[in-house]
Design a protein around this motif. Structure first.
Motif, PDB file in Angstrom:
ATOM      1  N   GLY A  22      47.892  57.460  -9.494  1.00  0.00           N
ATOM      2  CA  GLY A  22      47.491  56.662  -8.343  1.00  0.00           C
ATOM      3  C   GLY A  22      45.997  56.747  -8.068  1.00  0.00           C
ATOM      4  N   ILE A  23      45.439  57.939  -8.214  1.00  0.00           N
ATOM      5  CA  ILE A  23      43.993  58.109  -8.022  1.00  0.00           C
ATOM      6  C   ILE A  23      43.228  57.361  -9.099  1.00  0.00           C
ATOM      7  CG2 ILE A  23      42.127  59.810  -8.165  1.00  0.00           C
ATOM      8  CD1 ILE A  23      44.033  61.782  -6.768  1.00  0.00           C
ATOM      9  N   ALA A  24      43.707  57.443 -10.340  1.00  0.00           N
ATOM     10  CA  ALA A  24      43.045  56.733 -11.439  1.00  0.00           C
ATOM     11  C   ALA A  24      43.074  55.218 -11.210  1.00  0.00           C
ATOM     12  CB  ALA A  24      43.713  57.079 -12.764  1.00  0.00           C
ATOM     13  N   LYS A  25      44.111  54.730 -10.530  1.00  0.00           N
ATOM     14  CA  LYS A  25      44.230  53.303 -10.238  1.00  0.00           C
ATOM     15  C   LYS A  25      43.498  52.914  -8.952  1.00  0.00           C
ATOM     16  CE  LYS A  25      46.934  51.905 -13.616  1.00  0.00           C
ATOM     17  NZ  LYS A  25      46.547  50.819 -14.554  1.00  0.00           N
ATOM     18  N   ARG A  26      42.808  53.883  -8.336  1.00  0.00           N
ATOM     19  CA  ARG A  26      42.017  53.656  -7.127  1.00  0.00           C
ATOM     20  C   ARG A  26      42.870  53.193  -5.959  1.00  0.00           C
ATOM     21  NH1 ARG A  26      38.227  56.543  -6.924  1.00  0.00           N
ATOM     22  NH2 ARG A  26      37.190  55.202  -5.411  1.00  0.00           N
ATOM     23  N   LEU A  27      44.060  53.769  -5.810  1.00  0.00           N
ATOM     24  CA  LEU A  27      44.913  53.463  -4.665  1.00  0.00           C
ATOM     25  C   LEU A  27      44.423  54.232  -3.450  1.00  0.00           C
ATOM     26  CD1 LEU A  27      48.459  53.638  -6.341  1.00  0.00           C
ATOM     27  CD2 LEU A  27      46.921  51.678  -6.139  1.00  0.00           C
ATOM     28  N   ASP A  28      44.826  53.765  -2.266  1.00  0.00           N
ATOM     29  CA  ASP A  28      44.459  54.509  -1.061  1.00  0.00           C
ATOM     30  C   ASP A  28      45.384  55.714  -0.893  1.00  0.00           C
ATOM     31  OD1 ASP A  28      46.880  53.526  -0.090  1.00  0.00           O
ATOM     32  OD2 ASP A  28      45.967  52.020   1.208  1.00  0.00           O
ATOM     33  N   VAL A  29      45.181  56.457   0.184  1.00  0.00           N
ATOM     34  CA  VAL A  29      45.934  57.700   0.388  1.00  0.00           C
ATOM     35  C   VAL A  29      47.435  57.444   0.418  1.00  0.00           C
ATOM     36  CG1 VAL A  29      46.381  59.593   1.993  1.00  0.00           C
ATOM     37  CG2 VAL A  29      44.037  58.847   1.579  1.00  0.00           C
ATOM     38  N   VAL A  35      53.242  56.765  -4.804  1.00  0.00           N
ATOM     39  CA  VAL A  35      53.472  56.869  -6.244  1.00  0.00           C
ATOM     40  C   VAL A  35      53.849  58.299  -6.616  1.00  0.00           C
ATOM     41  CG1 VAL A  35      52.395  56.679  -8.517  1.00  0.00           C
ATOM     42  CG2 VAL A  35      51.968  54.928  -6.795  1.00  0.00           C
ATOM     43  N   GLY A  36      53.156  59.269  -6.026  1.00  0.00           N
ATOM     44  CA  GLY A  36      53.432  60.660  -6.348  1.00  0.00           C
ATOM     45  C   GLY A  36      54.825  61.109  -5.931  1.00  0.00           C
ATOM     46  N   ILE A 127      63.533  61.253 -16.962  1.00  0.00           N
ATOM     47  CA  ILE A 127      62.521  60.234 -17.272  1.00  0.00           C
ATOM     48  C   ILE A 127      62.414  59.146 -16.202  1.00  0.00           C
ATOM     49  CG2 ILE A 127      62.851  60.600 -19.738  1.00  0.00           C
ATOM     50  CD1 ILE A 127      64.495  58.084 -19.874  1.00  0.00           C
ATOM     51  N   GLY A 128      63.375  59.128 -15.283  1.00  0.00           N
ATOM     52  CA  GLY A 128      63.411  58.039 -14.301  1.00  0.00           C
ATOM     53  C   GLY A 128      62.177  57.963 -13.422  1.00  0.00           C
ATOM     54  N   GLY A 129      61.688  59.126 -12.958  1.00  0.00           N
ATOM     55  CA  GLY A 129      60.527  59.119 -12.082  1.00  0.00           C
ATOM     56  C   GLY A 129      59.299  58.549 -12.759  1.00  0.00           C
ATOM     57  N   GLY A 130      59.099  58.901 -14.031  1.00  0.00           N
ATOM     58  CA  GLY A 130      57.949  58.387 -14.758  1.00  0.00           C
ATOM     59  C   GLY A 130      58.019  56.888 -14.971  1.00  0.00           C
ATOM     60  N   VAL A 131      59.220  56.383 -15.230  1.00  0.00           N
ATOM     61  CA  VAL A 131      59.381  54.937 -15.410  1.00  0.00           C
ATOM     62  C   VAL A 131      59.070  54.204 -14.103  1.00  0.00           C
ATOM     63  CG1 VAL A 131      61.038  53.099 -15.881  1.00  0.00           C
ATOM     64  CG2 VAL A 131      61.056  55.173 -17.278  1.00  0.00           C
ATOM     65  N   ILE A 132      59.581  54.718 -12.990  1.00  0.00           N
ATOM     66  CA  ILE A 132      59.311  54.096 -11.691  1.00  0.00           C
ATOM     67  C   ILE A 132      57.818  54.133 -11.385  1.00  0.00           C
ATOM     68  CG2 ILE A 132      59.704  54.275  -9.206  1.00  0.00           C
ATOM     69  CD1 ILE A 132      62.482  55.404  -9.860  1.00  0.00           C
ATOM     70  N   ARG A 133      57.170  55.259 -11.701  1.00  0.00           N
ATOM     71  CA  ARG A 133      55.716  55.385 -11.485  1.00  0.00           C
ATOM     72  C   ARG A 133      54.959  54.288 -12.225  1.00  0.00           C
ATOM     73  NH1 ARG A 133      54.058  59.932 -14.922  1.00  0.00           N
ATOM     74  NH2 ARG A 133      54.286  58.263 -16.460  1.00  0.00           N
ATOM     75  N   ASP A 134      55.285  54.113 -13.501  1.00  0.00           N
ATOM     76  CA  ASP A 134      54.561  53.123 -14.305  1.00  0.00           C
ATOM     77  C   ASP A 134      54.814  51.706 -13.805  1.00  0.00           C
ATOM     78  OD1 ASP A 134      53.568  55.179 -15.826  1.00  0.00           O
ATOM     79  OD2 ASP A 134      55.080  54.998 -17.398  1.00  0.00           O
ATOM     80  N   LEU A 136      55.417  50.890 -10.675  1.00  0.00           N
ATOM     81  CA  LEU A 136      54.677  50.738  -9.414  1.00  0.00           C
ATOM     82  C   LEU A 136      53.209  50.433  -9.650  1.00  0.00           C
ATOM     83  CD1 LEU A 136      56.153  53.602  -7.172  1.00  0.00           C
ATOM     84  CD2 LEU A 136      56.411  51.147  -6.838  1.00  0.00           C
ATOM     85  N   VAL A 137      52.628  50.990 -10.712  1.00  0.00           N
ATOM     86  CA  VAL A 137      51.200  50.752 -10.975  1.00  0.00           C
ATOM     87  C   VAL A 137      50.992  49.658 -12.024  1.00  0.00           C
ATOM     88  CG1 VAL A 137      50.547  53.085 -10.295  1.00  0.00           C
ATOM     89  CG2 VAL A 137      51.071  52.614 -12.694  1.00  0.00           C
ATOM     90  N   ASN A 138      52.066  48.899 -12.296  1.00  0.00           N
ATOM     91  CA  ASN A 138      51.988  47.740 -13.185  1.00  0.00           C
ATOM     92  C   ASN A 138      51.559  48.109 -14.599  1.00  0.00           C
ATOM     93  OD1 ASN A 138      52.331  44.966 -13.643  1.00  0.00           O
ATOM     94  ND2 ASN A 138      50.151  44.552 -13.321  1.00  0.00           N
ATOM     95  N   GLU A 139      52.151  49.183 -15.124  1.00  0.00           N
ATOM     96  CA  GLU A 139      51.893  49.610 -16.496  1.00  0.00           C
ATOM     97  C   GLU A 139      53.194  49.581 -17.287  1.00  0.00           C
ATOM     98  OE1 GLU A 139      49.178  50.435 -18.054  1.00  0.00           O
ATOM     99  OE2 GLU A 139      47.682  50.727 -16.471  1.00  0.00           O
ATOM    100  N   MET A 140      53.091  49.313 -18.594  1.00  0.00           N
ATOM    101  CA  MET A 140      54.269  49.461 -19.441  1.00  0.00           C
ATOM    102  C   MET A 140      54.655  50.940 -19.448  1.00  0.00           C
ATOM    103  SD  MET A 140      54.836  48.744 -23.522  1.00  0.00           S
ATOM    104  CE  MET A 140      54.673  46.956 -23.348  1.00  0.00           C
ATOM    105  N   PRO A 141      55.915  51.263 -19.183  1.00  0.00           N
ATOM    106  CA  PRO A 141      56.317  52.671 -19.150  1.00  0.00           C
ATOM    107  C   PRO A 141      55.937  53.413 -20.437  1.00  0.00           C
ATOM    108  CG  PRO A 141      58.066  51.300 -18.276  1.00  0.00           C
ATOM    109  CD  PRO A 141      57.026  50.367 -18.835  1.00  0.00           C
ATOM    110  N   LEU A 142      55.338  54.600 -20.274  1.00  0.00           N
ATOM    111  CA  LEU A 142      54.970  55.413 -21.438  1.00  0.00           C
ATOM    112  C   LEU A 142      56.172  55.691 -22.312  1.00  0.00           C
ATOM    113  CD1 LEU A 142      52.559  58.029 -19.823  1.00  0.00           C
ATOM    114  CD2 LEU A 142      51.942  56.067 -21.231  1.00  0.00           C
TER     115      LEU A 142
END
Length: 206
Positions: A22-29, A35-36, A127-134, A136-142
């Motif tokens: 989230g920080i790398a994507k420059r999201l607010d607090v 995301v975290g 793996i579910g949390g990581g997929v949801i994270r990706d 949310l930040v509009n990335e293809m899941p790792l």
């Protein structure tokens, strides 16, 4: 007791990794925290939904939610230092994968799920949390294009279900599953292992 402690460690590490994204994507607090926390408890929520546990345990258990939120706060204040200890974070992340996969499989078995369902639900918890994270930040899941992530989770969960089938002591099955899943995940990171991809199709000149 040990499984509960490791579970909280896994939640904290996953939440920290999500907050760093989230920080790398420059999201607010709020965005970083959302995301975290979602990364930290998302896998457990998906697991409980699949098992019909309503409301999900992570939303009822204040320790899970507060651990994830606390990890996000730490990352917000100390993220440059956290980036410097990335190797240690990756080790804890690997342990978290093993703990979530084996613990998820054990919980699924205790709720009457069959071996296959328990294995898949355990892997989903890891793996579910990581997929949801990706997402949310509009990335293809790792999970789909980088890192050997799902295979260790599936293997760790499968060890628990096999142990249950042969009536092995649950502590032995859980410990073995965590060690195998975390060990394979760390080995893959160290050696740069990835699953093979389909060869690129090159157009033929006519």
């Amino acid at each position: 007791m040990l499984l509960s402690i490791l579970d909280l460690v896994g939640i904290a590490v996953f939440a920290a990794s999500g907050a760093l994204v989230g920080i790398a994507k420059r999201l607010d607090v709020f965005g970083v925290s959302l995301v975290g926390v979602t990364t930290g408890i998302g896998g457990g929520i998906v697991r409980d939904v699949l098992l019909g546990i309503h409301p999900p345990t992570s939303l009822q258990n204040w320790q899970n939610f507060s651990t994830a939120l606390g990890a996000c706060v730490v990352v917000l204040f100390f993220h440059p230092e956290i980036r410097r200890i990335r190797p240690g974070v990756l080790v804890l992340d690997a342990i978290g994968v093993g703990v979530f996969a084996t613990g998820g499989a054990a919980i699924a078995l205790s709720h009457g799920a069959g071996p296959l369902a328990s294995t898949l639900i355990g892997a989903t918890a890891a793996i579910g949390g990581g997929v949801i994270r990706d997402v949310l930040v509009n990335e293809m899941p790792l999970l789909l294009h980088r890192d050997l992530y799902a295979v260790p989770a599936i293997l760790g969960a499968a060890i628990v279900t096999v142990g249950n089938a042969v009536n092995a002591p649950s502590v032995i099955a859980l410990t073995t599953g965590v060690i195998v899943a975390a060990g394979l995940r760390l080995l893959a990171l160290w050696r740069g292992w990835n699953l093979p991809i389909a060869p690129r199709i090159t157009p033929q000149n006519e």
